[in-house]
Structure formats: C-alpha cells, structure tokens
Design an enzyme around this catalytic site. Structure first.
Site, short mmCIF file in Angstrom:
data_model
loop_
_atom_site.label_atom_id
_atom_site.label_comp_id
_atom_site.label_asym_id
_atom_site.label_seq_id
_atom_site.Cartn_x
_atom_site.Cartn_y
_atom_site.Cartn_z
CG HIS A 277 0.03 2.61 8.77
ND1 HIS A 277 -0.34 1.68 9.71
CD2 HIS A 277 1.19 2.16 8.24
CE1 HIS A 277 0.56 0.70 9.74
NE2 HIS A 277 1.50 0.97 8.86
CD GLU A 278 2.73 3.82 5.13
OE1 GLU A 278 3.87 3.63 5.58
OE2 GLU A 278 1.90 2.89 4.95
N GLY B 206 0.81 -1.22 0.00
CA GLY B 206 0.00 0.00 0.00
C GLY B 206 0.84 1.27 0.00
CD GLU C 7 7.42 2.09 7.39
OE1 GLU C 7 6.59 1.79 6.51
OE2 GLU C 7 7.89 1.23 8.18
CG ASN C 8 10.67 4.96 1.90
OD1 ASN C 8 11.12 3.86 2.11
ND2 ASN C 8 9.74 5.20 0.98
CD GLU D 150 4.40 -2.14 9.69
OE1 GLU D 150 3.39 -1.42 9.79
OE2 GLU D 150 5.36 -1.83 8.96
CG HIS E 161 5.32 3.35 10.10
ND1 HIS E 161 5.49 2.42 11.10
CD2 HIS E 161 4.65 2.69 9.10
CE1 HIS E 161 4.94 1.27 10.73
NE2 HIS E 161 4.42 1.41 9.52
N1 0A1 Z 1 5.97 -0.94 6.08
C1 0A1 Z 1 4.96 -0.60 5.15
C2 0A1 Z 1 4.44 -1.61 4.22
C3 0A1 Z 1 5.39 -2.49 3.49
C4 0A1 Z 1 5.56 -3.76 3.89
C5 0A1 Z 1 6.35 -4.66 3.22
C6 0A1 Z 1 6.97 -4.25 2.13
O1 0A1 Z 1 7.76 -5.14 1.44
C7 0A1 Z 1 7.84 -6.44 1.82
C8 0A1 Z 1 6.80 -2.97 1.70
C9 0A1 Z 1 6.02 -2.10 2.40
C10 0A1 Z 1 3.73 -0.18 5.94
O2 0A1 Z 1 3.44 -0.76 6.96
O3 0A1 Z 1 3.07 0.72 5.52
ZN ZN Z 2 3.23 0.03 8.61
#
Ligand code: 0A1
Ligand code: ZN
Length: 879
Positions: A303-304, A267, A270-271, A326, A307
C-alpha cells in the site's frame, strides 16, 4: 493546544492557493531539549489565483517563532499578525524569499503529529496537517515544493539522519555533531515530508526496475529488530515488480527507504522515498508474528509503496479528495494481495471488514460520502468509508470497464496528472475519457453517503419457462442527506439448477451462447430482469464476488443457503451463504435462552466442511468462522450485545459438541511437518487446526486441552503459539490460562510487538478481560500510555472485541471507556477520537444500553479543554 471551538471547513469554500512555494530549504538542529528549524521558502504569487496581492497566510501549530525575514530583512512584530493557528503577512511582493526560524520540542510531543521522539529517535508524521507543527507553512496538499533538508545532530546518539530523496552531502561538525543533506527532486506537498534521526541498523537490498535502473532499498530498524526485516523487504520487491507489471509504474528515485518506529498513530506513512511504519506493521519473524500479521505487513508495505504513484506523483488537491489516493491505493493493494495469495479468501476478508465496520460507520452519526463535503478535523476522516468504500468504488469502475479499459484509464490518469494535485472527479474523468463510458450517474457513489439496500424478489413462470428477478434500490438517509437518487450498481449474478449446475442466463428467449454469469447494471430505483428457457425454478446466486458495497435482502430459505454453500461456483457466495445460514440460526436463538437445539442443517453443513479434505481448505477455514458478534450487532436493531454473545456461544458449543470427533480428526490431519511458510495452503492448515482447538476447548474437552498445552509448548511459530494461547485463555481451565499467560509473557517480555498481542488476547477475552483485569493491564509494567499500540491493544481490544463485557448491563464498560478517552484526549487527541467510536453507536443498541452509552459520551463532551478531534466525533454523535 488547539482551539476547542472548532470550525467547520467546507469543500464549497475551496480556493486555489494565493501563493505557491517553489522550493523549501530546511535545516534542522536537533538537540535533547528541542529542535530549531530554519526554513527558507521561495514564494511567488499564484497566477491562477484571483486573490491578487493578498496577505500571505502560513499555518502553524504549537510553534515558538524565533525569527521571520522577508528577502533577508527581519520582520518585526508589527509587520505580521500571529493568529495562533496562522501567521498573516500583509504587503508581500510578487516573488520573495521568506526565512522562518521556529523552536519546537519533539521530546514533549505526545500527539505524535509533526516532529516527535519515539524510543529515543526523532521521527515525523506530517499527514494530514503535521507539517505545521514543525514550521510555518501553507500546509495544504495543493502547494507542491522541492525540498532540500539538512539535518544536524549529535553523531553518537543519532548516527543515521534521513529525509526524502537522495543524500547529497554529509560531514562532521564541532562538538561531536554531524550533518546530512537530502534533496528530493520531485515537488511534493509538505504532508509527504519526513525526517528520521536515530541509532538504527541498516538492512540493504536492491531492485532492478523494468528500464534497468538499480534501486537501492534500505530498511532502518532498532538493532534488536535486525532479524525481522526480511518479510517486509521481500514484500517491497514483489510490490515494485507488480506495479510495473499490472500498472506500468516504475519507481522514480534511486533510493527507497523504510523505517520502523514504535510510537505511531496509524499503520504507516507513504512519505516520498522514506516510508515510515508502525513497527507492528513492518517487523516480522516466524517466532513473533502470526500469519495474519505477515499478510497485513505484505499488504501495508505494498500500500505505501503503491502510493508513490497513487498519492505522491499524483496527489490530492484538498483533503476532501482523500479517497482519490486512499481508495485507489487500497484497491491496488487488495488486487496485489489477491494475486499473491487466494483471491477468494482476500475478498472474504475485505468484505467482512466492510460489512462489519464500514456499514456500521455509514449507518452511524459520522456517516459521510467517499468524498465528504465538510469536516472539522481532517484526522477524523481517515475512515473505513474513505479507504474501504473508496476502494469498492474503484473496484466497481474496474468491473464496469473491464481490466483493459481500466488500465487505459489509469494510464491516462497518471500521464495527464503527473505532478499535479487533483480531485476524485479528475480520476473518474480519466476513466471516462479512456473508455468512452459515461460515468455521470456513477459519480453519485462519491457524493451520497449511506449503504444502498437492494430488495430482491423473484417469481417463476413455469408455463413460459421465465424467471423474473426484481431489484429495488433505496439509500437510507444519513446526517445532512435525504431523498437520495438511485446509484449505478454493477450486480453480478448467476442461476443454479436443482443439481447445482450453472444455468445459461438468457435475457431473450432462444439466446444461444448465453453466459453463466452476468453483471447486471442497476441504474433505476427498480428493475425487472427476465431469464428465459428455464425448466425449473432456479436458485439465484446474487451479488457474486460482492460486486458492489450494498446490502442485499432476499428471502432465502435455509435449504437454499445450504444448497448454495456447497454448489455456488462463486467461492465468495458459497462462503456468504454459510454466513447467512449461521446468522439466521444465531438470530433465532437471541433472547431465547431456553432453546437449546440448533438447526441440523447448520451442523450437517459444518460436518461436511470439516470432513471433506477435497474442498479448497483455505475457503473451508474461512467458512468455519461463525459471523462475528460485531457483525451480528450490525445486522440487528435495538441490539442486545450480551444476548447476541450468549446465542453465538451456544451455537458454537452445540457445533463443537456435535462435531467433536471430526474436530479432533481435522486437528490431526492438519499437522504440519515441513518448514514454516506463509503460503495459502499452510495458512489454511494452521487456521483449521487452531479453529478446531478453540472449539474443543469451548466444550472443556480434555483431549483438546492436552493438545493445546502441547501445541503451546512445541510451536515453532507465533500463529500456533497464539492459537493455543487464545484457546486456553478463552477456556474454563483457569489454572492453564494463568500458566500460559505468564509463560508467554516471560518468554516475550522484551519484544513490544509480542507484548501487544499478549495484551489484546486478554483484553478481547470474556474470561481474561473482565473490567478489573483490564484495569490491572493498564497498571502493568509493559503498558505505556504514550504508545498508541499499547492503548489499542488493551482499551481498543476491550471495547471493540470483548463485547459482552464492554456492554455489561450495569454500564461499567461505557464508564471505563469514557474515562480513558478523557485521559487520552490531553496527550493524544487522534487516538482518543478513534477510541471513542464504540460509544458513538449508541442508537444501535436497546435503550437500556443506548442511554448509558450516551451518558458516557456526555461525560466526554463535558471534559474541559476537549480537543477538536474528540469534539467533532462526540458532538456529531449526540446531535
Ligand atoms: N496515508 C497513510 C496513513 C495515514 C493516515 C493519516 C495519518 O494521520 C492523520 C497518518 C497516516 C496511509 O494511507 O498509509
Ligand atoms: Zn494510504
């Protein structure tokens, strides 16, 4: 390509990193035929490691190494070992600078991990292990570094060059190229690294933080999407304020950027300072996005953003701790959505997802604890258990501690661990230390997989006026775990008198000031609670607000459920009683095709819901939704999906026939005249109207057909247009179906996010989604195998929502899915591994189905060169 003999990674084998990387200096030279990545690492031995002068190990995947130098001196081939997925450099000093130059081909990267191209732009996805597809690096979250990133590219094709942090330098280069340099002052794991280069328009706004700092907010999208940014920007600003108000968390950089990309496995991501979103999870306009999409976007933006603290400032020590960020962040975004809209409706939506899909996962072959203890491919562990059950676990801590202590706990957690990579245990300890509560038994929620079952029985001692409630807890065996210990479960409940009044819950006789709701704490395998001073047998309202992620079994009578539907003071439990009643009625018809009548109690209850406009309409809109086929399957053993589908349809048709006039009245009453807004009231109105429409069309009602056609033509928003389209597509009016589908496509063919919806409304429909039609969709001009959204909207919607077709007794649906999974495995293993999920549930179905599902899995298992991702899922499902 990855090795196809995957090895299992164990939490018990965790060791602190032997080397740390304090800073990373990256230069990307981006070209059409590939990208050169220069990386300069400042490395030092980790004083906390007992590995001593061990060799330096760097992860790498699909890289071409151009050169390697240590403190400026080139290392020739004999000086290091290339193990395919790792570079091993022996004899390194205590501190040194390592220069790595790699060549990669983003334009050929169909896995969408690392650096790749999407609609002509360069973008990255590094979580969980994508950074190793960019350069050699210790790709693990407990190595946190300061990043400086210089991006060079042709200026006309890539005017926008973005990375994390602040832009500190930019300028022109020879040959029409230019560069921008970014510096991120916060040390971070490489999974939070991001880069974007493209021809994008910029939308700007700003936010003043609680301490008065001015934050520059920027969204970058393709020019055609310029008008679809407002909702996300508004959601972002509200999220920023909410995190200050509710958690005391202020944003830390001067810039916050959001980018929309069309090709994205998940989706959003969160870089740090540069969130990258799947276009479908960020872009919205009234004409192109449904109410549900607006709400989803708000939740994902939040959500992002959240994070930034729960994930980035405090990150995970290793991927077994994934739920640390998460679960907590889902809990935070759910609280935000509840505060923004209707809390009861939000809870109903979350619990629906949990009970339908997470419970199924937890009862299936991939069942794992919230903190798993082993995995083969970490991408397979971005699951509903990690996210949704993880959020429920945090929610239970919140209810055990109460909001004030919970806030103290989260303050302590953020303060104590700022800038660190930590574990779920550190999170729980912060909660314990702040509150003084002992959560040692509670920790089992992180360690034991499986959904606890609470068997509730009761008795009423009329002469003593005592009502006894006995609750027995058991946790089913799951792969690798049996004989589980009882967990600590907060169990919210109340008792209702015959007039529907809430009764005081006296745990001792003569208790004055007894509350009307209690949270009982279950810690033993069995508890009996006594409630005193009752004149009559009460009706119990159990597990209010779904206070724990458990299954409750209690022998409710249909009368009691009907009573709770209209009297329970807890809105969630009112809805739940309706669901239980409907489940009971539908289950009574499964495999019973001659039984035509349905219980008049259900008809009466629904009549009251539809007709009484004094009720909370948002709750009514939810209560009118019958339990889904997926949920009914989850509740059954040896499931027969086509029979369940048929029974559910029969109930729907009976209800629609009996309530035909009320439905038309409900439709007309909910006509909206003012401007479109995404408020709980308006959403409820549109939902009621569209439910009424779909029911009327199920019974071939000519007035309904006319209303749907009119609504389809006149709608000024996608919720109504899609509601009419869906109703007509699922109806028996074949000519209308074809007409509206082609009109819709002609109108929106240039908008990929709308075309995705157009695909899924057909793929999910029993009428428009028969297998030949699905195959035709895969050949459609708008279908694109490289785009995960398109794949999900056809293949995912078919196997996940069109259950009677997918589970056709001849097994053709299973064969189809196996074929598509094999095809996708070569190009995008992450997506292939997710898509195969429906087949993994083969044990849940009657043998005539299960055996054929298993055969589909075996076909996938036998594919040559199977990816690690699909290997893990398929082998665990067949074990
Ligand atoms: N951390 C992000 C979602 C995310 C999860 C896995 C990924 O690759 C395996 C990529 C992105 C979130 O929680 O929004
Ligand atoms: Zn997340």
């Amino acid at each position: 390509m990855r090795t196809n003999q995957p090895k299992t990674i164990y939490l018990s084998e965790y060791r602190v990193p032997a080397y740390l990387v304090d800073s990373v200096d990256l230069t990307f030279e981006l070209f059409e035929e590939g990208a050169r990545v220069h990386s300069v690492l400042s490395v030092r031995r980790n004083p906390d490691s007992d590995a001593g002068p061990a060799p330096l190990e760097l992860d790498g995947d699909s890289l071409k190494l151009e050169s390697l130098a240590l403190d400026g001196k080139t290392l020739d081939e004999g000086a290091f070992e290339d193990l395919g997925d790792r570079l091993v450099i022996p004899g390194v000093p205590e501190t040194f600078e390592l220069t790595v130059v790699t060549w990669i081909e983003p334009q050929n990267n169909t896995r969408l991990e690392g650096l790749y191209k999407s609609s002509g732009m360069f973008c990255t996805q590094c979580e969980a292990e994508g950074f190793r597809c960019i350069t050699y690096f210790p790709d693990r979250p407990d190595v946190m570094s300061r990043f400086r990133t210089r991006i060079e590219a042709e200026k006309s094709a890539y005017p926008v060059l973005l990375s994390n942090g602040n832009d500190v330098d930019r300028g022109d280069l020879a040959d029409g190229r230019h560069f921008v340099t970014w510096e991120d002052p916060f040390p971070k794991p490489c999974y939070l690294f991001a880069l974007v280069a493209g021809d994008l328009v910029e939308k700007r706004d700003s936010f003043t933080t609680c301490s008065g700092r001015e934050i520059d907010l920027r969204m970058y999208v393709e020019p055609r999407n310029a008008e679809k940014c407002d909702h996300a920007m508004d959601s972002l600003k509200r999220s920023m304020r909410w995190d200050e108000d509710v958690y005391g968390r202020e944003y830390d950089l001067d810039i916050f950027m959001i980018v929309a990309v069309d090709d994205f496995n998940m989706g959003a991501m969160e870089n740090k300072g540069l969130n990258i979103f799947n276009s479908s999870c960020v872009l919205a306009s009234q004409e192109t996005a449904t109410d549900m999409a607006f709400q989803r976007i708000e939740a994902i933006v939040a959500h992002e953003y959240f994070h930034n603290w729960s994930g980035n400032r405090v990150t995970c020590r290793d991927w077994f701790q994934l739920s640390l960020k998460e679960g907590f962040t889902v809990f935070r975004d759910a609280s935000f959505s509840a505060d923004t809209g209707s809390p009861t409706v939000k809870r109903i939506e979350d619990v629906t997802l949990l009970r339908t899909a997470q419970f199924a996962e937890d009862a299936g072959p991939m069942s794992h604890p919230v903190r798993p203890s082993s995995y083969m491919e970490i991408s397979n562990f971005y699951t509903l258990t990690i996210y949704e059950k993880g959020a429920e676990v945090v929610r239970m801590i919140h209810s055990l501690l109460g909001p004030d202590m919970f806030r103290k706990g989260s303050d302590l957690y953020f303060e104590r661990h700022d800038g660190q990579a930590v574990t779920t245990d550190d999170f729980v300890r912060a909660m314990e230390d702040a509150s003084g509560r002992d959560l040692s038994q509670f920790r089992l929620w992180y360690e034991q997989a499986g959904t606890p079952v609470l068997d509730v029985s009761d008795e009423f001692d009329a002469s003593a006026g005592i009502y006894r409630l006995t609750i027995r807890q058991s946790i089913p065996d799951t792969p690798g775990q049996s004989n589980k210990q009882p967990q600590h479960i907060p169990f919210a409940m109340g008792l209702l008198g015959a007039q529907g009044q809430a009764l005081p819950l006296r745990l001792r006789s003569g208790d004055t000031d007894a509350p009307l709701e209690r949270v009982l704490e279950l810690t033993d395998a069995e508890h009996t609670f006594e409630f005193h001073g009752l004149d009559e047998r009460p009706v119990p309202s159990l597990l209010r607000h779904f206070s724990a992620p458990v299954r409750v079994s209690y022998p409710w009578t249909r009368e009691q459920l009907q009573f709770l539907m209209s009297h329970d003071p807890d809105g969630f439990n009112r809805w739940d009683a309706g669901q239980r009643l409907a489940v009971d009625v539908i289950q009574g018809l499964v495999g019973n095709p001659d039984e035509d009548a349905i219980d008049s109690r259900l008809v009466d209850a629904y009549r009251q819901l539809i007709s009484d406009s004094s009720l909370d309409q948002a709750l009514v809109a939810k209560m009118l939704q019958l339990p889904s086929e997926a949920y009914l399957i989850e509740l059954s053993e040896a499931a027969d999906a086509p029979a369940i589908h048929a029974a559910r349809e029969r109930v729907l048709k009976r209800l629609a026939t009996a309530l035909r006039d009320e439905l038309v009245a409900c439709y007309n009453r909910n006509h909206q005249s003012g401007p479109y807004r995404v408020t709980p009231e308006q959403i409820a109105g549109r939902s009621l109207r569209n439910t009424a429409l779909s029911w009327l069309l199920l019974i071939n009602d000519d007035e309904g057909r006319e209303l749907a056609s009119q609504q389809f033509r006149a709608a000024d928003n996608m919720t109504d247009r899609m509601g009419a389209l869906r109703a007509l597509v699922n109806s028996d009016y074949e000519a209308d179906r074809e007409r509206v589908l082609s009109e819709f496509y002609e109108r929106f063919r240039h908008d990929p996010q709308v075309v995705e919806q157009w695909f899924s409304v057909q793929a999910a429909s029993g009428q428009a989604g028969r297998l030949p039609q699905i195959r035709a969709l895969l050949e459609h001009e708008a279908f694109d195998w490289k785009n995960p959204n398109k794949v999900r909207s056809v293949i995912g919607a078919f196997a996940g929502q069109n259950l009677a077709e997918f589970h056709k007794p001849d097994g053709s649906g299973y064969e189809f899915l196996a074929e598509q999974v094999c095809r996708l495995d070569d190009s995008n293993p992450q997506i292939a591994a997710r898509l195969v999920t429906p087949l993994t549930r083969w044990r849940k179905f009657a043998p005539s189905y299960g055996e054929q599902m298993k055969a589909g899995l075996e076909k996938v298992r036998d594919k040559a060169g199977l990816s690690r991702d699909v290997y893990e899922v398929v082998h665990k499902s067949l074990a």
